[in-house]
Design a protein around this motif. Sequence first.
Motif, mmCIF file in Angstrom:
data_model
loop_
_atom_site.group_PDB
_atom_site.id
_atom_site.type_symbol
_atom_site.label_atom_id
_atom_site.label_comp_id
_atom_site.label_asym_id
_atom_site.label_seq_id
_atom_site.Cartn_x
_atom_site.Cartn_y
_atom_site.Cartn_z
ATOM 1 N N GLU A 1 11.515 27.266 31.265
ATOM 2 C CA GLU A 1 12.233 26.165 30.656
ATOM 3 C C GLU A 1 13.615 26.710 30.140
ATOM 4 O O GLU A 1 13.966 26.596 29.126
ATOM 5 C CB GLU A 1 11.415 25.990 29.504
ATOM 6 C CG GLU A 1 10.017 24.964 29.617
ATOM 7 C CD GLU A 1 9.225 25.245 28.753
ATOM 8 O OE1 GLU A 1 9.318 25.812 27.631
ATOM 9 O OE2 GLU A 1 8.037 25.022 29.014
ATOM 10 N N GLY A 2 14.365 27.304 31.297
ATOM 11 C CA GLY A 2 15.471 27.655 31.150
ATOM 12 C C GLY A 2 15.883 29.186 30.352
ATOM 13 O O GLY A 2 16.788 29.553 30.282
ATOM 14 N N HIS A 3 14.781 29.473 29.854
ATOM 15 C CA HIS A 3 14.912 31.017 29.101
ATOM 16 C C HIS A 3 14.543 31.876 30.099
ATOM 17 O O HIS A 3 13.567 31.999 31.018
ATOM 18 C CB HIS A 3 14.045 31.017 27.986
ATOM 19 C CG HIS A 3 14.242 30.161 27.194
ATOM 20 N ND1 HIS A 3 15.283 30.174 26.172
ATOM 21 C CD2 HIS A 3 13.702 28.861 26.513
ATOM 22 C CE1 HIS A 3 15.198 28.968 25.240
ATOM 23 N NE2 HIS A 3 14.346 28.094 25.324
ATOM 24 N N TYR A 4 15.346 33.014 30.117
ATOM 25 C CA TYR A 4 15.130 34.181 31.050
ATOM 26 C C TYR A 4 13.814 34.894 30.747
ATOM 27 O O TYR A 4 13.354 35.029 29.568
ATOM 28 C CB TYR A 4 16.158 35.124 31.005
ATOM 29 C CG TYR A 4 15.868 36.547 31.451
ATOM 30 C CD1 TYR A 4 15.566 37.778 30.843
ATOM 31 C CD2 TYR A 4 16.054 36.520 33.144
ATOM 32 C CE1 TYR A 4 15.292 38.876 31.618
ATOM 33 C CE2 TYR A 4 15.750 37.948 33.504
ATOM 34 C CZ TYR A 4 15.507 39.090 32.603
ATOM 35 O OH TYR A 4 15.361 40.253 33.299
ATOM 36 N N VAL A 5 13.025 35.129 31.784
ATOM 37 C CA VAL A 5 11.595 35.687 31.539
ATOM 38 C C VAL A 5 11.711 37.373 31.912
ATOM 39 O O VAL A 5 11.403 38.321 30.980
ATOM 40 C CB VAL A 5 10.499 34.982 32.196
ATOM 41 C CG1 VAL A 5 9.309 35.669 31.914
ATOM 42 C CG2 VAL A 5 10.440 33.669 31.558
ATOM 43 N N THR A 6 12.116 37.455 33.228
ATOM 44 C CA THR A 6 11.997 38.737 33.914
ATOM 45 C C THR A 6 12.818 39.014 35.266
ATOM 46 O O THR A 6 13.156 37.960 35.824
ATOM 47 C CB THR A 6 10.609 39.275 33.847
ATOM 48 O OG1 THR A 6 10.636 40.698 34.353
ATOM 49 C CG2 THR A 6 9.874 38.375 34.927
ATOM 50 N N THR A 7 13.058 39.821 35.565
ATOM 51 C CA THR A 7 13.589 40.357 36.965
ATOM 52 C C THR A 7 12.689 41.001 37.829
ATOM 53 O O THR A 7 12.084 42.062 37.516
ATOM 54 C CB THR A 7 14.947 40.965 36.911
ATOM 55 O OG1 THR A 7 15.869 40.397 36.169
ATOM 56 C CG2 THR A 7 15.544 41.077 38.171
ATOM 57 N N LEU A 8 12.528 40.518 39.096
ATOM 58 C CA LEU A 8 11.492 41.058 39.894
ATOM 59 C C LEU A 8 12.178 41.505 41.210
ATOM 60 O O LEU A 8 13.154 40.980 41.425
ATOM 61 C CB LEU A 8 10.366 40.153 40.354
ATOM 62 C CG LEU A 8 9.378 39.550 39.329
ATOM 63 C CD1 LEU A 8 8.517 38.476 39.906
ATOM 64 C CD2 LEU A 8 8.705 40.524 38.475
ATOM 65 N N ARG A 9 11.849 42.702 41.792
ATOM 66 C CA ARG A 9 12.477 43.478 42.673
ATOM 67 C C ARG A 9 11.648 43.679 43.877
ATOM 68 O O ARG A 9 11.327 44.845 44.177
ATOM 69 C CB ARG A 9 13.337 44.509 42.401
ATOM 70 C CG ARG A 9 14.451 44.259 41.671
ATOM 71 C CD ARG A 9 15.028 45.690 40.839
ATOM 72 N NE ARG A 9 15.507 45.236 39.604
ATOM 73 C CZ ARG A 9 16.646 45.001 39.615
ATOM 74 N NH1 ARG A 9 17.611 45.023 40.412
ATOM 75 N NH2 ARG A 9 17.201 44.526 38.219
ATOM 76 N N PRO A 10 11.094 42.812 44.761
ATOM 77 C CA PRO A 10 10.104 43.152 45.823
ATOM 78 C C PRO A 10 10.926 43.675 46.881
ATOM 79 O O PRO A 10 12.031 43.265 47.148
ATOM 80 C CB PRO A 10 9.347 41.750 45.922
ATOM 81 C CG PRO A 10 10.490 40.924 45.743
ATOM 82 C CD PRO A 10 11.104 41.276 44.671
ATOM 83 N N THR A 11 10.494 44.523 47.670
ATOM 84 C CA THR A 11 10.858 45.135 48.739
ATOM 85 C C THR A 11 10.069 45.194 50.076
ATOM 86 O O THR A 11 8.692 45.059 49.838
ATOM 87 C CB THR A 11 11.592 46.338 48.679
ATOM 88 O OG1 THR A 11 10.493 47.284 48.284
ATOM 89 C CG2 THR A 11 12.588 46.526 47.633
ATOM 90 N N GLU A 12 10.464 45.384 51.142
ATOM 91 C CA GLU A 12 9.855 45.724 52.431
ATOM 92 C C GLU A 12 10.337 47.056 53.237
ATOM 93 O O GLU A 12 11.436 46.981 53.228
ATOM 94 C CB GLU A 12 9.630 44.547 53.212
ATOM 95 C CG GLU A 12 8.577 44.922 54.511
ATOM 96 C CD GLU A 12 7.883 43.693 55.111
ATOM 97 O OE1 GLU A 12 8.457 42.647 55.212
ATOM 98 O OE2 GLU A 12 6.562 43.794 54.996
ATOM 99 N N GLY A 13 9.428 47.870 53.098
ATOM 100 C CA GLY A 13 9.656 49.207 53.728
ATOM 101 C C GLY A 13 9.323 49.223 54.952
ATOM 102 O O GLY A 13 8.402 48.830 55.704
ATOM 103 N N PHE A 14 10.259 49.671 56.102
ATOM 104 C CA PHE A 14 9.932 49.923 57.569
ATOM 105 C C PHE A 14 10.130 51.210 57.923
ATOM 106 O O PHE A 14 10.979 51.975 57.466
ATOM 107 C CB PHE A 14 11.360 48.800 58.243
ATOM 108 C CG PHE A 14 11.451 47.607 57.846
ATOM 109 C CD1 PHE A 14 11.928 46.936 56.768
ATOM 110 C CD2 PHE A 14 10.659 46.530 58.548
ATOM 111 C CE1 PHE A 14 12.139 45.902 56.556
ATOM 112 C CE2 PHE A 14 10.668 45.467 58.069
ATOM 113 C CZ PHE A 14 11.409 44.859 57.258
ATOM 114 N N TYR A 15 9.116 51.424 58.702
ATOM 115 C CA TYR A 15 8.720 52.806 59.028
ATOM 116 C C TYR A 15 9.040 53.215 60.298
ATOM 117 O O TYR A 15 9.269 52.331 61.244
ATOM 118 C CB TYR A 15 7.515 53.510 58.685
ATOM 119 C CG TYR A 15 7.218 53.061 57.182
ATOM 120 C CD1 TYR A 15 7.013 51.943 56.399
ATOM 121 C CD2 TYR A 15 7.222 54.511 56.606
ATOM 122 C CE1 TYR A 15 6.706 52.249 54.948
ATOM 123 C CE2 TYR A 15 6.905 54.464 54.901
ATOM 124 C CZ TYR A 15 6.404 53.273 54.504
ATOM 125 O OH TYR A 15 6.394 53.406 52.946
#
Lengths: 93, 138, 725
Positions: free
Chosen positions: C573-587
């Motif tokens: 509803e317009g208010h900031y909640v959180t920041t997420l930083r998903p990643t994918e690792g390549f091996y």
Amino acid sequence: MVVLFGVVLAIVTQPLNAIATKRRGAHAAEIAELEAERDLKYQEIRDAELDHEMGKHSDEDFAAVDGGLRAEALEILNRIEALQGASDDVERD
Amino acid sequence: MNPARKRTVRLVVALTAAVLLASALIYTSFSAADPALSPSQLIHQAVPGRSYQLTGKVVSHSVRHEGEVLDFRVRDRAGEESVPVRYTGTVPDPFREGREVIVTVQKSGSDYVGERNSLITKCPSKYKTAPPSDKRTY
Amino acid sequence: MAGLGRVALILALLVCAYGIGASIYGVRSDQDRWIDSGRRAVYALAVVLVSAFIVLEVAFLSNDYAFNTVADSSSATTPLFYKAAAVWASQEGSLLLWAMLSSLWSSLALFLVKGRLREVAAYATAILLGFAGFFVSLMVFYANPFLTTHPAPVEGAGLDPLLRFSTMLIHPPLVYSGYTLCTIPLAFGMGALIARKVDAEWIKATRRFALAAWLFLGIGIVLGARWSYAELGWGGYWGWDPVENAALMPWLVATAFIHSLMIQEKRGMLKVWNASLVCAMGTLAIMGTFLVRSGILNSIHAFGGATLGVPFVTLIGVLIAASIYLVVSRRDILKSEHRLDSLISRESVFLLNNLMLVGLCFVVFWGTYFPLISEAVTGQQASVGAPWFDRYTVPLALILVLLSGIGPVIAWRRASFANLRRNLLMPAVSALVALGALLGAGVMSKPLAIVMFCLAAFVVGTVAQELWRGGWVRSRAASQMLPVAIAGLIKRNRRRYGGYIVHVGIALLFVGVAASSSFEHLSEPTLTVGKSVKVGSYTVRYVKPTASVTPQSDSAHTGSTLNLGAVLRVSKEGHYVTTLRPTEGFYDSGEPSEGSVGHLIGGQAVSHVSMSSTISRDVWSAVEPDISAPSLQRIVEAGNKTISMMRPEEGMIAIAVLAREYLKSPPPAKFNLRVFPFVMWIWIGAMIVFGGGLIAMWPAPSTVVRRVSVRVGRRRRASHGLARA
């Protein structure tokens, strides 16, 4: 390698080298079994008391159950005593 | 009713209930299950509209991403016959060419459409094949 | 060193054989010293297997690639922690782990019953050594962890990146401890049947072992679910996968056994049932080990060679046949001493609970082994999906939760309606209040979930009432403050109140399961930078891409070559909640055929989930960057052509160029976004369950037992006095 083998041999053969086997007593197994029963009976008595205090048993119900349990416990104690007396006799001879 | 009779009645009722429930369970399992087929079996047996569990290996160089859709081919574990699969949904981390996969598909024309999020990839075998330079000695 | 390991295994096999012989000879000829020697063989076995394990562990930690298992599962760049745990990543290593844990737990169990249960323990020793011997033989003849290759390879293949998570590496030892602990009640149960001594001593000893098995297996299962949820990118904690089910089945039987054992203790009933349950528990544990180690069922977990299938099936067949034979041939000593007095009694509730649990186990068993069953019946392998499992397990689970609320407040033998009314009133009211609150908050859909919430309120109400009433009585009697009284109550009645705490934990756990599955929101969009998507009541915006290149020798990370990801801004509803930083690792794939640059990122891709957890919901995210996009593949192909395989540093420069390109103009990425309401209650509930289990397991202070014995003793002297008078 040799150390390991030696350790194993020592652990495993120690009882075989014991000079005299422990005298178990004539009725040791039965007494142990009765003692276990006695402990369970005590637990039941305590459980029934707690149930009564908490109101799960009415007073009459509790009196009946508790009386029965205590009678059973007494019987077990008597039997233990009898067996202990008997095995004492055997040892004295 | 004397107590013995009461107990028998209880036992019979309980057993009957158990048997009925078990039968319901068993019956639905056979009708709700998707047959597991390899690609060669799928080619010969698949009927449009029915779901099948396709198991096999992902064919090398067959994987293509087209926007949201993942195209790849699945071949028999020990064979050459392969089928094309169009799949949308989550792609598990271990997915890659040469790996064994299980995906629920339905035949649609000459293609097999994968059910959304039904793709499972087997964890690679715990003993990897030795690189050619290794020689195994027993 | 490998030679020492190989000799240790052979020595272990000899010790097992000796121990079995000594124990059986000792019990048949009634010679204590041979029985003791047999018991000590178990201790000796533990010493030998721990030594073997240390040898293997040292090999891993010192990068000794002469060992085949080390070369297969480890590498110089594998971080130290994962190197240590890679011991059980391989088939051979995990067999050694099983055997070692079995010998350790068996030693502990036999040490604790030393001096008691002489005959039963002797047979149990032989059976436990039989199990250990089975696993050692598998290693000696089929899958030896101490095989070497000469000359040794220069580098190892590395630990599969999917396994480079801390929970995944504690999970196998815990689950294996659970499985091996399940064999101890089995051994003592069979021993008791063989010796014809199914009685109070056996009950007391078995109860603790069964609880320990239940505890470890349960923790292992929950850890596996947590790993699946927090580390894998599919967005769930339970998939009814065969390997998950394999651990669940013995756990369900163990739960049933812990309850029905109480009935045998109090009323001498259900002896045949308990004997069967204890055999089933051990057999299911062996079947669980077998499922994980063989490839018979299609599962993401099924690894292991087909070579182990035959020995395992033989062992399981022997166990089942032996169990049936023992129970049938000893049915005279397994006759019930009493009968069910009334359907309205705690015995009745426990019986129902057992039926539900065994029913649950049957459902799971049927669904798990269905591919084999259907193949036997129709010639065609077919499998049932998660919806089939849910359909049958949900109602059973609901009934179980209801029973766990009624059980504590209903009396043994026979409860009167008046009493029941009195004791169930408050909890029932709590359930209704919960219902009202839910309906008032607008939660009208998903009736089954609502029922579960109300039942959970019922259970919590029951336990709260028990604690309150008991504490009040005690605080009055001992003039203590209420919280102190409650603590004392729990301390003096650990089994009972530990159990109640477990029930609360289970109720909360099921609330978490019901809420997070019935009210889950999910979205799987493909987003370009700047775009947003709505998930439930949250808005998620793809702010910008992330990329990092880790040098291959960086031991701080899990060793991925390249990490691509996203920064997501979550608002409500317009208010900031959180920041997420998903990643994918390549091996690194280690395959030269993929090119000098291609192989660096051509290996396993592993998703690193990013989530925000609060008590009321988790916002969960995973990302699948499109590494096959033409703009990126161009760089890889150019690198493959111009960079030689002998210059990995230049290869890494190409990867850095690729990372920069990804940051500059990222192709659209696929996201997996979910909102799970109340999922944290699952983990909290699980911790409460295991806390309660620990309390129930803790031995009662001896003062308690003495107090009762003094009172009974006093009565006895009084009655003696009466008799003499």
